[in-house]
Scaffold this active site. Structure first.
Site, PDB file in Angstrom:
ATOM      1  N   HIS A 489       4.787  -8.161  -1.907  1.00  0.00           N
ATOM      2  CA  HIS A 489       4.145  -7.078  -2.670  1.00  0.00           C
ATOM      3  C   HIS A 489       2.626  -7.214  -2.625  1.00  0.00           C
ATOM      4  CE1 HIS A 489       3.748  -4.326  -6.243  1.00  0.00           C
ATOM      5  NE2 HIS A 489       2.632  -5.038  -6.378  1.00  0.00           N
ATOM      6  N   GLU A 490       2.125  -8.384  -2.982  1.00  0.00           N
ATOM      7  CA  GLU A 490       0.674  -8.561  -3.029  1.00  0.00           C
ATOM      8  C   GLU A 490       0.052  -8.443  -1.645  1.00  0.00           C
ATOM      9  OE1 GLU A 490      -1.001  -8.426  -5.670  1.00  0.00           O
ATOM     10  OE2 GLU A 490       0.760  -8.511  -6.980  1.00  0.00           O
ATOM     11  N   HIS A 493      -0.842  -4.957  -1.000  1.00  0.00           N
ATOM     12  CA  HIS A 493      -2.180  -4.624  -1.501  1.00  0.00           C
ATOM     13  C   HIS A 493      -3.252  -5.111  -0.518  1.00  0.00           C
ATOM     14  CE1 HIS A 493      -1.219  -3.014  -5.408  1.00  0.00           C
ATOM     15  NE2 HIS A 493      -0.617  -4.110  -5.827  1.00  0.00           N
ATOM     16  N   HIS A 496      -3.624  -2.839   2.314  1.00  0.00           N
ATOM     17  CA  HIS A 496      -4.312  -1.616   1.894  1.00  0.00           C
ATOM     18  C   HIS A 496      -5.832  -1.828   1.955  1.00  0.00           C
ATOM     19  CE1 HIS A 496      -3.894   1.983  -1.149  1.00  0.00           C
ATOM     20  NE2 HIS A 496      -4.470   2.326  -0.018  1.00  0.00           N
TER      21      HIS A 496
END
Length: 701
Positions: A489-490, A493, A496
């Site tokens: 998940h991280e 980020h 992104h």
């Protein structure tokens, strides 16, 4: 995470020139690759003079822009503002990165001093009438200017930011807004510091090793070491995470210890000590509500949501109230099953919140012949990172990673990687900081140390920060699958931020609406269980043997188990956030705990056996972070996530053509386009809720 457009500091009394000179490494561009911070030179005492000098210089730059004699143009006003304050940005990005990841008393004192000054400084810019007049003139004539789509959006965002800050208010109203902002910045800083100190102060100590029955030998050794380091020789420590439920509750067989851990967790922030957050919460909520009304909104939530993809409190309330009954119905059914299990064991007690994780794990084992602890030997951290996360990035996006041990770090546990595109062109730097420590805030997050943008020729430097318990020296770092999912998940980020390909700092990386920012990261959780990726990283830490397929199948079959509980605890926190922030300034209660209970009961989601994921008094997301009135964002983004997972599966999943499409049409765009337009550009249509209901197993209730 801090967006460039939200940073700012007031003009403090300047130190003598020789104290704010070139000897301060924050006041000049880094000489390292990618403008990477000089962590080897930066000291705590550098920050306050750097903030003071940089803030004063920034205000001088802004004043020159606002008072210039020439007519306002895109270049001499908007672009000039984007170029301004570079020393301040550099200082702030490094400072707030360290305050989250590795703070100390000196940094906390600087934060206490600087926080209200930041708010005042930002108001001096956003409430400057001459500057707003120039921005407004460009905005009004934007249709006649030769602007490309990103430039036009930049003009519109600047105008919107100034209006939402109060640029059109009367002078008296502006003065009150500034006072509120300055006070709020102090209050939320104090709240966050209290949460960290209270978490450390609430560590549970036990004197008898039998009270840790269910812990592995390594976990017992770690508990003894933590206790010894805290001055409790001969005892064992159970450290708490930020959430209400605690990982230890899954495995501890000694019920009194479970209850002790649960009670310590739920009492944080409401105990009669220096870290009590009740008064802070009530003042924060009142001031936010007053500010919203000054801005023409009925409450803080309405003000926040206007600048989100949800847009209205009604839209958020509709989503949460649509999901809550389904989640509660599932949770009640799950509770009945757990009580049956307790009764079958001749247990003479009713299921409590402290019991739920333990008995849920037992029931999972019975139904699916699946014991989560069986997975941990196959989930060693380095292998998950290299053969899981990095492999996913290579297969989907063509990325490669090279360790940069020559670059300094702020803590020995941090590693740095240079990231390259498929054509070997340099993309940016990635910092990885996996372990929990007393100097680190709870949870997991990504932040930028250098945000990408073409205007300043800046390539991205981003970091992932987790809170994995570090085992004793020589022991392997074995993860839970929840921790594996968090790692993917991280890193979503991080991608992104790394893939950002925008011209202007305001739009860099994750500078998107709060209820959109979690979407790309949630999408990347899917790859943790993608067969080709899972079989590469899920290997026994001693033998290298892959995780048995039967165990994988049992794990996948069990994934929807206990989703009533998981969804209910999350929705309870989201509804609690909205309850606080949909109050008017004259509706503020006097007792935090009573309001919390009444709000959850009113929403039909008050279950004694399922505590809200965060109680108000340690709900840092909304009272010390950027998620006020925005904690719903995770479930809102999950609607988009579930749709996107469906798209990847329909297009044969882990293929470069799919990754390139996602990167080009969404991940690289930052905030340079409207968020929902980006989603529809990628997906080809508006999102539907049905894939989310299927994912969470709520469609049958």
């Amino acid at each position: 995470m801090l967006a460039a457009s939200t940073l700012g500091l007031s003009a403090c009394a300047l130190l003598p020139t020789d104290m704010a000179s070139n000897t301060n490494p924050l006041l000049s561009p880094s000489t390292l690759d990618y403008q990477y911070p000089h962590f080897d030179r930066i000291r705590a005492e550098h920050f306050l003079p750097a903030f003071e000098s940089a803030a004063s210089a920034h205000l001088a730059e802004v004043e020159a822009i606002a008072t210039q004699d020439t007519a306002s143009t895109f270049d001499n006003t908007i672009v000039a503002l984007e170029r301004s304050g570079q020393d301040l940005m550099r200082t702030a990005y490094v400072f707030f990165g360290l305050v989250g990841a590795h703070t100390n008393d000196t940094l906390n004192e600087v934060q206490t001093t600087v926080a209200p000054q930041m708010a005042a400084h930002q108001d001096k810019i956003l409430l400057n009438p001459q500057l707003f007049a120039r921005i407004d003139a460009i905005y009004q004539s934007r249709d006649t200017l030769d602007l490309n789509p990103e430039q036009r959006r930049l003009v519109e965002r600047y105008h919107q930011n100034f209006v939402r800050a109060g640029a059109r208010l009367s002078e008296d109203e502006k003065t009150r807004i500034s006072a509120i902002n300055e006070r709020l910045s102090s209050l939320v800083t104090k709240f966050g510091q209290n949460v960290l100190k209270e978490r450390n102060d609430s560590t549970v100590f036990v004197s008898d090793v039998d009270q840790l029955a269910g812990y592995s030998t390594a976990e017992i050794e770690s508990a003894a070491q933590i206790a010894s380091d805290a001055g409790h020789d001969g005892e064992y420590a159970i450290k708490l995470l930020n959430t209400s439920s605690q990982p230890a509750l899954k495995v501890l067989t000694h019920r009194p210890t479970r209850d002790k851990v649960m009670q310590a967790s739920l009492a944080r922030g409401l105990r009669d000590n220096d870290y009590n957050n009740q008064a802070l919460i009530l003042e924060i909520v009142r001031l936010r509500a007053e500010r919203a009304q000054l801005m023409g909104h009925p409450n803080h939530a309405a003000y926040v949501l206007e600048d989100s993809t949800a847009q209205t409190t009604q839209a958020v309330n509709d989503l949460l109230t649509q999901l809550a009954p389904k989640a509660v119905a599932n949770a009640r059914a799950e509770a009945a099953d757990l009580q049956t299990l307790i009764d079958a064991e001749m247990g003479a007690f009713m299921l409590s919140a402290a019991d739920w994780p333990f008995y849920a794990e037992k029931l999972r084992q019975q139904r699916y012949a699946f014991d989560e602890s069986q997975m941990r030997p196959y989930l060693e951290l380095d292998r998950v990172l290299h053969d899981g996360v990095f492999y996913m990035a290579q297969a989907l996006y063509g990325l490669s990673f090279k360790p940069r041990k020559d670059l300094p770090v702020y803590h020995p546990d941090v590693s740095v990687w240079e990231v390259f595109n498929a054509d070997d062109s340099a993309l940016g730097l990635f910092l990885f900081d996996p372990y929990a420590r007393d100097s680190k805030r709870g949870g997991a997050w990504m932040n930028a140390y250098v945000p990408q943008n073409h205007l300043l020729k800046a390539k991205p430097v981003v970091g992932n920060h987790l809170n994995i318990t570090k085992p004793p020296a020589g022991e392997p770092v074995l993860l839970t699958f929840d921790e594996v999912t968090t790692l993917f998940h991280e890193f979503g980020h991080a991608l992104h931020g790394l893939f950002s390909d925008v011209s202007y700092p305001m739009f860099s990386g994750t500078s998107v609406p709060r209820d959109f920012v979690e979407f790309p990261s949630q999408v990347h959780e899917m790859w943790a269980v993608w067969p080709d990726i899972l079989q590469r990283y899920a290997r026994h830490y001693e033998t290298g043997e892959p995780m048995p397929q039967a165990l994988v199948e049992r794990f996948l079959a069990a994934k929807k188990f206990n989703q009533g509980y998981a969804t209910t605890e999350y929705l309870a926190a989201s509804l609690l956030d909205q309850a606080w922030h949909q109050l008017g300034p004259d509706e503020i209660p006097s007792d935090v705990a009573q309001f919390e209970k009444a709000a959850l009961k009113r929403a039909g989601i008050l279950l004694d056996t399922v505590p809200t994921r965060y109680r108000s008094a340690y709900f840092s997301h909304i009272f010390a972070g950027g998620y006020s009135a925005g904690y719903y964002s995770y479930i809102w983004s999950e609607v988009l996530d579930a749709e996107t997972v469906e798209w990847f599966k329909a297009h044969d999943g882990l293929k470069r053509i799919n990754g390139d499409w996602f990167r080009e049409n969404l991940l690289s765009r930052g905030g340079s386009m409207d968020a929902m337009e980006l989603f529809e550009l990628f997906r080809g249509r508006a999102p539907r809720i049905e894939p989310l209901l299927e994912k969470r197993g709520l469609n049958a209730k």
